[in-house]
Design a protein around this motif. Structure first.
Motif, PDB file in Angstrom:
ATOM      1  N   TYR A 118       1.608 -11.156   5.817  1.00 19.99           N
ATOM      2  CA  TYR A 118       0.132 -12.249   5.358  1.00 19.99           C
ATOM      3  C   TYR A 118      -1.156 -11.030   6.579  1.00 19.99           C
ATOM      4  CZ  TYR A 118      -2.740 -15.633   5.451  1.00 19.99           C
ATOM      5  OH  TYR A 118      -4.437 -16.517   5.460  1.00 19.99           O
ATOM      6  N   SER A 169      -4.320  -9.947   4.808  1.00 18.54           N
ATOM      7  CA  SER A 169      -5.012 -10.610   4.953  1.00 18.54           C
ATOM      8  C   SER A 169      -6.733  -9.408   4.770  1.00 18.54           C
ATOM      9  CB  SER A 169      -5.399 -11.022   6.421  1.00 18.54           C
ATOM     10  OG  SER A 169      -4.602 -12.501   5.871  1.00 18.54           O
ATOM     11  N   LEU A 227      -6.871  -7.192   1.365  1.00 18.09           N
ATOM     12  CA  LEU A 227      -7.131  -8.101   0.762  1.00 18.09           C
ATOM     13  C   LEU A 227      -7.029  -9.905   1.141  1.00 18.09           C
ATOM     14  CD1 LEU A 227      -4.804  -6.365  -2.158  1.00 18.09           C
ATOM     15  CD2 LEU A 227      -7.716  -6.773  -2.218  1.00 18.09           C
ATOM     16  N   PRO A 228      -8.174  -9.474   1.990  1.00 15.77           N
ATOM     17  CA  PRO A 228      -8.453 -11.493   2.494  1.00 15.77           C
ATOM     18  C   PRO A 228      -8.580 -12.770   1.079  1.00 15.77           C
ATOM     19  CG  PRO A 228     -10.087 -10.074   2.715  1.00 15.77           C
ATOM     20  CD  PRO A 228      -9.440  -9.051   2.606  1.00 15.77           C
ATOM     21  N   GLN A 229      -8.813 -12.104   0.277  1.00  9.03           N
ATOM     22  CA  GLN A 229      -9.701 -13.065  -1.116  1.00  9.03           C
ATOM     23  C   GLN A 229      -8.211 -13.790  -1.651  1.00  9.03           C
ATOM     24  OE1 GLN A 229     -11.557 -12.024  -3.270  1.00  9.03           O
ATOM     25  NE2 GLN A 229     -13.885 -12.917  -2.283  1.00  9.03           N
ATOM     26  N   HIS A 230      -6.772 -12.635  -1.512  1.00 17.37           N
ATOM     27  CA  HIS A 230      -5.253 -12.978  -1.709  1.00 17.37           C
ATOM     28  C   HIS A 230      -4.703 -12.008  -0.752  1.00 17.37           C
ATOM     29  CE1 HIS A 230      -7.875 -12.943  -6.103  1.00 17.37           C
ATOM     30  NE2 HIS A 230      -8.477 -11.733  -5.477  1.00 17.37           N
ATOM     31  N   ALA A 231      -4.382 -13.060   0.241  1.00 18.72           N
ATOM     32  CA  ALA A 231      -3.552 -12.632   1.420  1.00 18.72           C
ATOM     33  C   ALA A 231      -2.266 -13.486   1.065  1.00 18.72           C
ATOM     34  CB  ALA A 231      -4.555 -12.492   2.377  1.00 18.72           C
TER      35      ALA A 231
END
Length: 243
Positions: free
Chosen positions: A196, A200, A203-207
């Protein structure tokens, strides 16, 4: 000499106590659901019916904006299937714990939520299947109680529920601690937290979704390291008993 069997009162109390941590999360979250549904313009019976017949947790919250926007029944059904499809795998892992009654089996499948699954998987292997059904029923009752309270508040006053969403985080933290105390699989926690953290950054939007997917994939592919230790321990204990 055989040990005495626990009394029915003690078994009932123990079953009730197992559901208390779930109640600490389900009552406030159920109240938030009932309140929000009432504020969206629903009749008083609609939140109660949804919690009684759907009992889908996150899918119930998702249902409110979809219904307000006029989504079709097909859209609601597909969205609920996507959100709760993981419950299929929960049920597959508990096939050896099916009660004898057909109705009890049906309700056990219906009431198997994330939190109920987390509780029942910490129980000893010889736990009667009927006890699992009772735990699911008690957790369902807590959700219904919360929904009733939220419905009453939503129909009577304007109440702010800011911050109560943290109850779900606290609930999962308690259940995680119980799982670790019972199974001791710290490696899964470290792997999930590490993934995670990496997701983060990349790809923070889909982490969260990506970290969960990779963690589950690794759990399926990699062998369980302590399986041999457990089996050897059982074998050694068996040989001692025979000796």
């Amino acid at each position: 000499m055989s040990s005495p069997k626990p009394s029915s009162d003690r078994v009932g109390l123990s079953t009730f106590s197992l559901s208390v941590p779930v109640a600490m999360g389900y009552i406030p979250l159920g109240a938030v659901f009932g309140f929000l549904f009432m504020q969206a313009g629903a009749d008083w019976w609609m939140p109660l019916l949804a919690s009684l017949w759907l009992y889908a947790g996150a899918a119930q919250f998702m249902m409110i904006p979809l219904m307000v926007s006029g989504a079709s029944l097909t859209t609601l059904a597909l969205a609920t299937l996507a959100v709760n499809f993981r419950h299929v795998f929960y049920g597959l892992s508990l096939l050896h714990k099916r009660p004898a009654s057909v109705w009890a089996r049906a309700y056990q499948s219906f009431s198997l939520t994330d939190e109920t699954y987390a509780v029942v998987t910490t129980l000893p292997p010889d736990t009667p299947a009927q006890r699992l059904v009772w735990i699911g029923g008690l957790n369902h009752a807590w959700w219904m109680l919360g929904t009733l309270l939220g419905t009453l508040l939503g129909s009577a006053a304007q109440v702010q529920f800011a911050g109560l969403d943290f109850a779900l985080v606290a609930l999962f933290a308690v259940l995680l601690v119980e799982q670790l105390r019972h199974h001791g699989r710290w490696r899964s926690v470290f792997v999930g937290a590490g993934l995670y953290a990496l997701m983060s950054i990349w790809l923070p939007q889909h982490a969260l979704l990506l970290a969960m997917a990779v963690t589950v994939g690794l759990a399926v592919v990699l062998p369980e390291s302590n399986a041999g230790a457990v089996s050897s321990k059982d074998a050694s204990s068996g040989s001692k008993g025979a000796a």
